[in-house]
Design an enzyme around this catalytic site. Sequence first.
Site, PDB file in Angstrom:
ATOM      1  CD  GLU A 248      39.774  41.713  55.510  1.00 32.05           C
ATOM      2  OE1 GLU A 248      38.747  41.128  55.111  1.00 32.05           O
ATOM      3  OE2 GLU A 248      39.948  42.019  56.692  1.00 32.05           O
ATOM      4  CB  CYS A 284      34.635  43.044  49.314  1.00 32.56           C
ATOM      5  SG  CYS A 284      34.766  44.228  50.672  1.00 32.56           S
TER       6      CYS A 284
HETATM    7  P1  NAD Z   1      42.757  41.301  42.314  1.00 28.01           P
HETATM    8  O1  NAD Z   1      42.949  40.106  43.162  1.00 28.01           O
HETATM    9  O2  NAD Z   1      42.691  41.138  40.848  1.00 28.01           O
HETATM   10  O3  NAD Z   1      43.928  42.377  42.571  1.00 28.01           O
HETATM   11  C1  NAD Z   1      44.230  42.833  43.862  1.00 28.01           C
HETATM   12  C2  NAD Z   1      45.669  43.313  43.897  1.00 28.01           C
HETATM   13  O4  NAD Z   1      46.545  42.180  43.732  1.00 28.01           O
HETATM   14  C3  NAD Z   1      46.044  44.287  42.805  1.00 28.01           C
HETATM   15  O5  NAD Z   1      46.900  45.278  43.333  1.00 28.01           O
HETATM   16  C4  NAD Z   1      46.794  43.402  41.799  1.00 28.01           C
HETATM   17  O6  NAD Z   1      47.687  44.118  40.972  1.00 28.01           O
HETATM   18  C5  NAD Z   1      47.523  42.460  42.730  1.00 28.01           C
HETATM   19  N1  NAD Z   1      47.975  41.178  42.149  1.00 28.01           N
HETATM   20  C6  NAD Z   1      47.512  40.553  41.046  1.00 28.01           C
HETATM   21  N2  NAD Z   1      48.172  39.380  40.869  1.00 28.01           N
HETATM   22  C7  NAD Z   1      49.058  39.272  41.892  1.00 28.01           C
HETATM   23  C8  NAD Z   1      50.006  38.284  42.278  1.00 28.01           C
HETATM   24  N3  NAD Z   1      50.186  37.172  41.580  1.00 28.01           N
HETATM   25  N4  NAD Z   1      50.735  38.496  43.384  1.00 28.01           N
HETATM   26  C9  NAD Z   1      50.558  39.602  44.138  1.00 28.01           C
HETATM   27  N5  NAD Z   1      49.674  40.576  43.808  1.00 28.01           N
HETATM   28  C10 NAD Z   1      48.927  40.416  42.708  1.00 28.01           C
HETATM   29  O7  NAD Z   1      41.443  42.038  42.882  1.00 28.01           O
HETATM   30  P2  NAD Z   1      40.734  43.327  42.301  1.00 28.01           P
HETATM   31  O8  NAD Z   1      40.078  42.982  40.997  1.00 28.01           O
HETATM   32  O9  NAD Z   1      41.648  44.487  42.356  1.00 28.01           O
HETATM   33  O10 NAD Z   1      39.608  43.547  43.418  1.00 28.01           O
HETATM   34  C11 NAD Z   1      38.384  42.916  43.399  1.00 28.01           C
HETATM   35  C12 NAD Z   1      38.350  41.768  44.386  1.00 28.01           C
HETATM   36  O11 NAD Z   1      38.763  42.216  45.665  1.00 28.01           O
HETATM   37  C13 NAD Z   1      36.959  41.213  44.591  1.00 28.01           C
HETATM   38  O12 NAD Z   1      37.010  39.823  44.668  1.00 28.01           O
HETATM   39  C14 NAD Z   1      36.538  41.799  45.924  1.00 28.01           C
HETATM   40  O13 NAD Z   1      35.549  41.066  46.604  1.00 28.01           O
HETATM   41  C15 NAD Z   1      37.835  41.777  46.650  1.00 28.01           C
HETATM   42  N6  NAD Z   1      37.778  42.736  47.763  1.00 28.01           N
HETATM   43  C16 NAD Z   1      37.757  42.242  49.048  1.00 28.01           C
HETATM   44  C17 NAD Z   1      37.648  43.129  50.105  1.00 28.01           C
HETATM   45  C18 NAD Z   1      37.615  42.651  51.545  1.00 28.01           C
HETATM   46  O14 NAD Z   1      37.804  43.469  52.439  1.00 28.01           O
HETATM   47  N7  NAD Z   1      37.372  41.392  51.810  1.00 28.01           N
HETATM   48  C19 NAD Z   1      37.582  44.496  49.852  1.00 28.01           C
HETATM   49  C20 NAD Z   1      37.601  44.939  48.532  1.00 28.01           C
HETATM   50  C21 NAD Z   1      37.719  44.045  47.492  1.00 28.01           C
END
Ligand code: NAD
Length: 492
Positions: A248, A284
Amino acid sequence: MPIEPIVIDAIINGKKHKAEKQAPRENPANPDETVGYAPLNTRAETIQAIDAADAAFTMWRETSFDERIARMRRAIQKIKEKTPEIAVLLAREHGKALYDAEGEIAVSMMWMEFACDNIADVLQNEVEEHNGGKTIIARDAVGVVTAISPWNYPISLSTIKIAPALLAGNTMVLKPSPLAPLAVSKVTELIANEFPPGVLNLVHGEAEVGVELTSNSKVAKIAFTGGTETAKHIMKAAADTIKHMTLELGGNDAAVVLDDFDVNDDKAMRRIVISNFLTAGQICMIAKRVYVHEKIFDKFIEKYREAADKWIRVGDPFDKNVTVGPLNNKKQVEFVQRLIDDSKQKGAEVIKLGKVLDEELYQRGYFMQPTLVLGADYDDPIVEQEQFGPTVPILPFKDDKHAIRLANNSIYGLTSSVWGKEEHALEVAKHIQAGTTMINTAAIQGLDVRFPFGGVKQSGIGREYGKEGLLSYAETHVINIPKTLDLPYIPE
Ligand code: NAD
């Protein structure tokens, strides 16, 4: 009066696990204040958590639906009892207004209840009898699932994974975001306490932990919510062991306002404003670019500004008058500001919306007064990129075809909305490439946990919520007893 910071531990195999290192989590409304500490787990601890989930899997997949559901219902009850204090913690560590934090927990409970009510039906075996033979289509648990969640809706985007995964007989290791790790850990602990050791494990940390969770050969499925760029790393990490995935990801949701939208409908106008600025735009599925028919453009902007000035009250998340709190972190403030500055530099007009209720607090925290950007080009970064903050470009379009082209001109396709007379809006909606298109509402206002949610294009793979969201935690297993065993074309 300062509140004592809370300390969170990892949960591995049913036991709290003290990590050597802890990371502080600040209060975005007042960054000098530490709300609590979450562990910075190591790769070795992450492996321990995966091993615990793996060891518990066979036992857990053999338990009955009745037992799994009963345990989950007890967990829901415990969370409901603790909701007031969990919501306060979430608002303090995240920055979202208290009503918003309470709403997030309420939606999470709705989903967990939906999952309990429907899991047995959705995953029941299908049995087909044919020519004296029989085929059973079973829905087996997948195995160890790792769940990785973001900071913007930490509780709902973790429970959206925990509930169906555990109910379907999988075991799990969850890693929340370091930017809002505390309240979700409290919720996870309440759930884990109701399940046998190893069924639900919790670790915290940065990319090192994430890499183990996404590449370890014992992990069968990854359920990830976060940014599209992070998802690319995850897909690469998982490639060697071909893992199942629900992704997502980001969105740049378009709202299309048709020529027959009633600009004097104050309630609809308020819904558009909320769909731009709830949770300070850090959702999101928020409407991140608004296209308005040129015939009603000027009147729309006038009425939009009136509605926005009325609804947007920026300030302390615990002030009951506040609708928009601070952003979650400094990096996000800087990113959104860069997009706004870039638009200004290119000649766009940036208009402040609403009012700031507490100027002193505003200067201290990660606050941003919401803004409207007029006169941006269709391909400016503020229009093309996911801003994930309290600013929105509003642009005109000529006719429906033009609007559809603009809405679809994105690498993303999470949600979208069309505003106008219902029949007309429905016609336009059919041409929009998105996982969800809402009519005369948008974002969380139109979210319904009973229906599947997810993105097309680079907004994701798979669906959460709804029956599809339950099915995605099961594997189809066909058990076949054919009675016509000898195929005529195979020679004796
Ligand atoms: P992010 O991708 O920076 O982080 C998400 C998670 O991934 C965190 O727990 C982070 O620690 C972890 N992470 C970071 N690097 C990683 C790696 N290499 N391997 C595995 N895990 C890793 O996102 P964010 O800043 O926390 O959230 C914002 C983003 O999330 C926005 O783009 C938003 O649109 C998206 N989002 C999507 C939905 C949806 O349902 N489609 C919902 C909410 C947020």
